[in-house]
Design a protein around this motif. Structure first.
Motif, mmCIF file in Angstrom:
data_model
loop_
_atom_site.group_PDB
_atom_site.id
_atom_site.type_symbol
_atom_site.label_atom_id
_atom_site.label_comp_id
_atom_site.label_asym_id
_atom_site.label_seq_id
_atom_site.Cartn_x
_atom_site.Cartn_y
_atom_site.Cartn_z
ATOM 1 N N ALA A 1 -17.567 12.092 8.302
ATOM 2 C CA ALA A 1 -16.999 11.828 9.619
ATOM 3 C C ALA A 1 -15.513 12.146 9.710
ATOM 4 O O ALA A 1 -15.047 12.673 10.738
ATOM 5 C CB ALA A 1 -17.240 10.363 9.993
ATOM 6 N N LEU A 2 -14.747 11.826 8.677
ATOM 7 C CA LEU A 2 -13.299 11.935 8.807
ATOM 8 C C LEU A 2 -12.803 13.377 8.960
ATOM 9 O O LEU A 2 -11.929 13.631 9.800
ATOM 10 C CB LEU A 2 -12.619 11.237 7.628
ATOM 11 N N PRO A 3 -13.320 14.355 8.193
ATOM 12 C CA PRO A 3 -12.865 15.726 8.446
ATOM 13 C C PRO A 3 -13.189 16.189 9.868
ATOM 14 O O PRO A 3 -12.371 16.861 10.514
ATOM 15 C CB PRO A 3 -13.629 16.542 7.399
ATOM 16 N N ALA B 1 0.829 -1.210 0.000
ATOM 17 C CA ALA B 1 0.000 0.000 0.000
ATOM 18 C C ALA B 1 0.858 1.253 0.000
ATOM 19 O O ALA B 1 1.898 1.312 0.664
ATOM 20 C CB ALA B 1 -0.925 0.004 1.209
ATOM 21 N N ALA B 2 0.401 2.280 -0.713
ATOM 22 C CA ALA B 2 1.073 3.578 -0.672
ATOM 23 C C ALA B 2 0.735 4.328 0.604
ATOM 24 O O ALA B 2 1.558 5.075 1.137
ATOM 25 C CB ALA B 2 0.668 4.410 -1.893
ATOM 26 N N ASP B 3 -0.478 4.151 1.114
ATOM 27 C CA ASP B 3 -0.925 4.795 2.354
ATOM 28 C C ASP B 3 -1.762 3.790 3.125
ATOM 29 O O ASP B 3 -2.985 3.735 2.984
ATOM 30 C CB ASP B 3 -1.731 6.059 2.052
ATOM 31 N N VAL B 4 -1.103 2.978 3.940
ATOM 32 C CA VAL B 4 -1.822 1.903 4.631
ATOM 33 C C VAL B 4 -2.821 2.452 5.650
ATOM 34 O O VAL B 4 -3.828 1.795 5.945
ATOM 35 C CB VAL B 4 -0.827 0.919 5.282
ATOM 36 N N HIS B 5 -2.585 3.649 6.165
ATOM 37 C CA HIS B 5 -3.554 4.219 7.116
ATOM 38 C C HIS B 5 -4.873 4.527 6.412
ATOM 39 O O HIS B 5 -5.953 4.277 6.961
ATOM 40 C CB HIS B 5 -2.981 5.481 7.763
ATOM 41 N N ALA B 6 -4.801 5.051 5.199
ATOM 42 C CA ALA B 6 -6.019 5.294 4.427
ATOM 43 C C ALA B 6 -6.726 3.980 4.121
ATOM 44 O O ALA B 6 -7.963 3.894 4.162
ATOM 45 C CB ALA B 6 -5.699 6.040 3.134
ATOM 46 N N GLY C 1 -7.244 14.948 7.166
ATOM 47 C CA GLY C 1 -7.121 15.933 6.104
ATOM 48 C C GLY C 1 -7.918 15.586 4.861
ATOM 49 O O GLY C 1 -8.374 14.447 4.662
ATOM 50 N N GLU C 2 -8.035 16.578 3.996
ATOM 51 C CA GLU C 2 -8.862 16.454 2.796
ATOM 52 C C GLU C 2 -8.369 15.353 1.867
ATOM 53 O O GLU C 2 -9.167 14.566 1.337
ATOM 54 C CB GLU C 2 -8.874 17.794 2.056
ATOM 55 N N ALA C 3 -7.057 15.261 1.653
ATOM 56 C CA ALA C 3 -6.532 14.287 0.702
ATOM 57 C C ALA C 3 -6.766 12.859 1.190
ATOM 58 O O ALA C 3 -7.168 11.981 0.411
ATOM 59 C CB ALA C 3 -5.043 14.533 0.467
ATOM 60 N N VAL C 4 -6.518 12.606 2.461
ATOM 61 C CA VAL C 4 -6.725 11.261 3.003
ATOM 62 C C VAL C 4 -8.208 10.916 2.996
ATOM 63 O O VAL C 4 -8.599 9.789 2.653
ATOM 64 C CB VAL C 4 -6.125 11.139 4.413
ATOM 65 N N ALA D 1 -10.485 11.973 0.933
ATOM 66 C CA ALA D 1 -10.871 11.673 -0.450
ATOM 67 C C ALA D 1 -10.395 10.283 -0.867
ATOM 68 O O ALA D 1 -11.106 9.549 -1.568
ATOM 69 C CB ALA D 1 -10.304 12.731 -1.398
ATOM 70 N N GLU D 2 -9.196 9.905 -0.433
ATOM 71 C CA GLU D 2 -8.679 8.579 -0.779
ATOM 72 C C GLU D 2 -9.494 7.478 -0.095
ATOM 73 O O GLU D 2 -9.798 6.448 -0.709
ATOM 74 C CB GLU D 2 -7.201 8.477 -0.391
ATOM 75 N N VAL D 3 -9.862 7.685 1.145
ATOM 76 C CA VAL D 3 -10.693 6.698 1.844
ATOM 77 C C VAL D 3 -12.020 6.514 1.118
ATOM 78 O O VAL D 3 -12.459 5.388 0.866
ATOM 79 C CB VAL D 3 -10.917 7.115 3.311
ATOM 80 N N ALA D 4 -12.664 7.606 0.773
ATOM 81 C CA ALA D 4 -13.957 7.521 0.076
ATOM 82 C C ALA D 4 -13.795 6.826 -1.274
ATOM 83 O O ALA D 4 -14.645 6.014 -1.674
ATOM 84 C CB ALA D 4 -14.543 8.912 -0.107
ATOM 85 N N ARG D 5 -12.721 7.125 -1.988
ATOM 86 C CA ARG D 5 -12.479 6.456 -3.276
ATOM 87 C C ARG D 5 -12.346 4.950 -3.085
ATOM 88 O O ARG D 5 -12.909 4.151 -3.857
ATOM 89 C CB ARG D 5 -11.200 7.006 -3.917
ATOM 90 N N LEU D 6 -11.608 4.556 -2.071
ATOM 91 C CA LEU D 6 -11.388 3.137 -1.816
ATOM 92 C C LEU D 6 -12.697 2.434 -1.441
ATOM 93 O O LEU D 6 -12.951 1.307 -1.875
ATOM 94 C CB LEU D 6 -10.349 2.957 -0.711
#
Length: 224
Positions: free
Chosen positions: A106-108, A71-76, A113-116, A118-123
Motif C-alpha cells: 500500500a505505501l508505495p 524516534a529517529a523517524d516518527v512518521h515511519a 518512498g522505498e526506504a520509509v 521498508a522501515e515501516v514493514a520492519r517495525l
C-alpha cells in the motif's frame, strides 16, 4: 505512575492518517490519502476485534506522540502503528507478517518512498516479539506504545484482559488459560518491557505487577 492517556476521539483518525502520510512523502506527489485511511479503518473495525480496534490504534498513536522525541523517524513509526494490526485474525499466527506485507503493497502506491516503506514493514514485524535491538529508537517507541496498555490501572487492565478473552472466545477456557499464561510469562521474561526512558520510568513497574497478577488469577505460576 501509570500514564495511560484517555484515547482521543477516533473520528480524528482520518485527519491523523492524512497528516502522517503527507509528512512521510516528504513532498513527493501521491494520490488522495483518504481512501487509504478508509480501507485501514474498515480493517480495524472488523467484528472479530474486541481489543485490536480503532480505540487501540488511537491509544498507540497517542502514546507515540508522547514518546516522539525518542524516534529517529516518527512518521515511519506512526505509519507502522496504523499497519501493525491491520490484518488481525485471532485464529491465525501470521498476522504481523501479513500486516507488514500489506504495508509493503500500500505505501508505495500511496506515494511513500522505498526506504520509509521498508522501515515501516520492519517495525510491523518487530511487534511479533516486542524486543527491539539496543539503539533502535523507532522500534523502542513503537513497542513501548503498543505495550503501554499493560501499565493501566486495575480497571483499565481488567477491561483489556477481558477484551483479549473475547477475541479468543472460540478457544476453550483451559486452553486459553494455558496459552495466555505462556504469553504473560514470555513478556515477564524480557529483561525490560519498556525501552524508552519514559516508558521504563513510568510504565515498567505497574506493567510487571499487572502481568504477575493476571498470571496468578489464571492459576499459573510466574517465571521461575
Amino acid at each position: 505512575m501509570t500514564d495511560s492517556p484517555r484515547p482521543r476521539d477516533t473520528r480524528a483518525l482520518p485527519d491523523r492518517w492524512r497528516d502522517t502520510l503527507l509528512a512521510a512523502r516528504s513532498g513527493a506527489p501521491g494520490p488522495d490519502p483518504l481512501p487509504y485511511a478508509e480501507n485501514l479503518l474498515v480493517r480495524w473495525a472488523e467484528p472479530q476485534r474486541h481489543y485490536h480496534t480503532t480505540a487501540h490504534l488511537t491509544a498507540v498513536l497517542d502514546r507515540i506522540d508522547t514518546l516522539a522525541g525518542y524516534a529517529a523517524d516518527v512518521h515511519a513509526v506512526r505509519l507502522a502503528a496504523w499497519f501493525h494490526d491491520a490484518v488481525y485474525r485471532p485464529d491465525r499466527t501470521e498476522n504481523e507478517e501479513r500486516s507488514a506485507a500489506l504495508a509493503e503493497r500500500a505505501l508505495p502506491e500511496a506515494g511513500v518512498g522505498e526506504a520509509v516503506t521498508a522501515e515501516v514493514a520492519r517495525l510491523v514485524r518487530l511487534t511479533v516479539t516486542h524486543d527491539p535491538a539496543e539503539g533502535d529508537g523507532n522500534g523502542e517507541v513503537l513497542c513501548d506504545a503498543d505495550l503501554a496498555v499493560l501499565a493501566g490501572g486495575p480497571e483499565a487492565y481488567a477491561a483489556y484482559a477481558a477484551q483479549v478473552r473475547e477475541e479468543y472466545g472460540f478457544v476453550p477456557d483451559e486452553a486459553f488459560r494455558a496459552g495466555r499464561a505462556a504469553v504473560l510469562r514470555q513478556l515477564l521474561a524480557l529483561p525490560r518491557l519498556f525501552r524508552t526512558p519514559y516508558g521504563a520510568a513510568g510504565w515498567e513497574a505497574r506493567a510487571r505487577h499487572n502481568l504477575a497478577t493476571e498470571l496468578e488469577l489464571l492459576g499459573s505460576p510466574g517465571p521461575q
